[in-house]
Design a protein around this motif. Structure first.
Motif, PDB file in Angstrom:
ATOM      1  N   ALA A   3       0.837  -1.193   0.000  1.00 17.16           N
ATOM      2  CA  ALA A   3       0.000   0.000   0.000  1.00 17.16           C
ATOM      3  C   ALA A   3       0.869   1.239   0.000  1.00 17.16           C
ATOM      4  O   ALA A   3       1.733   1.409   0.852  1.00 17.16           O
ATOM      5  CB  ALA A   3      -0.907   0.010   1.230  1.00 17.16           C
ATOM      6  N   ARG A  93      -0.811   0.402  10.243  1.00 17.33           N
ATOM      7  CA  ARG A  93      -1.874   0.015   9.316  1.00 17.33           C
ATOM      8  C   ARG A  93      -1.460  -1.257   8.576  1.00 17.33           C
ATOM      9  O   ARG A  93      -0.270  -1.599   8.554  1.00 17.33           O
ATOM     10  CB  ARG A  93      -2.147   1.127   8.311  1.00 17.33           C
ATOM     11  N   PRO A  94      -2.409  -1.958   7.989  1.00 12.28           N
ATOM     12  CA  PRO A  94      -2.027  -3.088   7.132  1.00 12.28           C
ATOM     13  C   PRO A  94      -1.110  -2.584   6.022  1.00 12.28           C
ATOM     14  O   PRO A  94      -1.356  -1.527   5.423  1.00 12.28           O
ATOM     15  CB  PRO A  94      -3.363  -3.583   6.580  1.00 12.28           C
ATOM     16  N   THR A  98      -4.506  -4.535  -0.119  1.00  8.74           N
ATOM     17  CA  THR A  98      -5.778  -5.207   0.150  1.00  8.74           C
ATOM     18  C   THR A  98      -6.363  -4.817   1.496  1.00  8.74           C
ATOM     19  O   THR A  98      -7.553  -4.993   1.740  1.00  8.74           O
ATOM     20  CB  THR A  98      -5.604  -6.727   0.136  1.00  8.74           C
ATOM     21  N   GLY A  99      -5.512  -4.331   2.414  1.00  8.24           N
ATOM     22  CA  GLY A  99      -5.953  -4.023   3.770  1.00  8.24           C
ATOM     23  C   GLY A  99      -6.095  -5.239   4.654  1.00  8.24           C
ATOM     24  O   GLY A  99      -6.518  -5.123   5.812  1.00  8.24           O
ATOM     25  N   ASN A 100      -5.718  -6.404   4.147  1.00  9.86           N
ATOM     26  CA  ASN A 100      -5.843  -7.648   4.891  1.00  9.86           C
ATOM     27  C   ASN A 100      -4.495  -8.019   5.504  1.00  9.86           C
ATOM     28  O   ASN A 100      -3.508  -8.199   4.786  1.00  9.86           O
ATOM     29  CB  ASN A 100      -6.320  -8.763   3.954  1.00  9.86           C
TER      30      ASN A 100
END
Length: 212
Positions: A3, A93-94, A98-100
């Motif tokens: 990210a 944060r991730p 994907t944020g997963n």
């Protein structure tokens, strides 16, 4: 993909800090670790994906250790002029787009400040952190051996292309507040320890991915 952390267009540079006001960068893994184990992540060419203050970070490298090793801040506790350095958490944060967390764990951003002059020296993004303690939150102060989490092995993805425990690693990125930091050039698969200097922040280099 990882990210991205900032816009790609540079913002106005901050005020310069003194040339002598430098801080060493150490491995972000406590104990023995390995620099660029497979010869694929040397700072001269390794991808830089995060940013701070509107700039992409200066350089990046992968540092390897099997799952379960303690992850720590990479900043030294004093500048070369002897000033104490305070480090605080600025990002939690991730790390993957994907944020997963299962795809690559946490990205933990750290900021180093010279407590004598009050000047911010640099930031580091420590990526692929597993098992983050509850106290590691934005604004928290961390020392050289404060546990940020552990090395981990995550599922195969475009963000984390690892298929064995020997490939578990921390992706480290470093950036100066002003001008550019540098990395210490070394051969792939070099063994590191707690006192191995892998880079220097607060330097006045002229571009990204420059060796000290």
């Amino acid at each position: 993909m990882l990210a991205a952390g900032a816009a790609l267009v540079p913002a106005t540079a901050a005020n310069a800090h003194p040339d002598a006001d430098r801080v060493n960068v150490y491995p972000p893994i406590q104990g023995s670790s390995t620099w660029d184990r497979f010869g694929l992540s040397a700072p001269a060419s390794h991808h830089v994906v995060f940013g701070n203050w509107g700039y992409l970070n200066d350089w990046s490298v992968d540092i390897y250790r099997n799952p379960g090793a303690t992850v720590v801040s990479p900043f030294g506790s004093k500048t070369t002029s002897g000033h104490p350095v305070a480090v605080k958490v600025v990002t939690v944060r991730p790390g993957c787009a994907t944020g997963n967390l299962a795809d690559g764990g946490y990205r933990i951003g750290l900021e180093a400040r010279d407590t004598t002059t009050g000047q911010i020296l640099a930031r580091a993004d420590v990526m692929h952190v597993n098992r983050k303690p509850s106290g590691i939150v934005v604004g928290a102060s961390v020392g050289p051996w404060t546990k940020l989490g552990e090395t981990g092995r995550f599922r195969w993805s475009s963000c984390y292309q690892v298929n064995g425990d020997s490939g578990a690693h921390i992706h480290l990125e470093v950036i100066n507040q002003h001008r550019y930091s540098c990395y210490v050039r070394r051969a792939a698969n070099t063994t590191l320890n707690d006192l191995t200097v892998i880079g220097v922040a607060g330097t006045h280099h002229t571009g990204q991915r420059q060796a000290c």
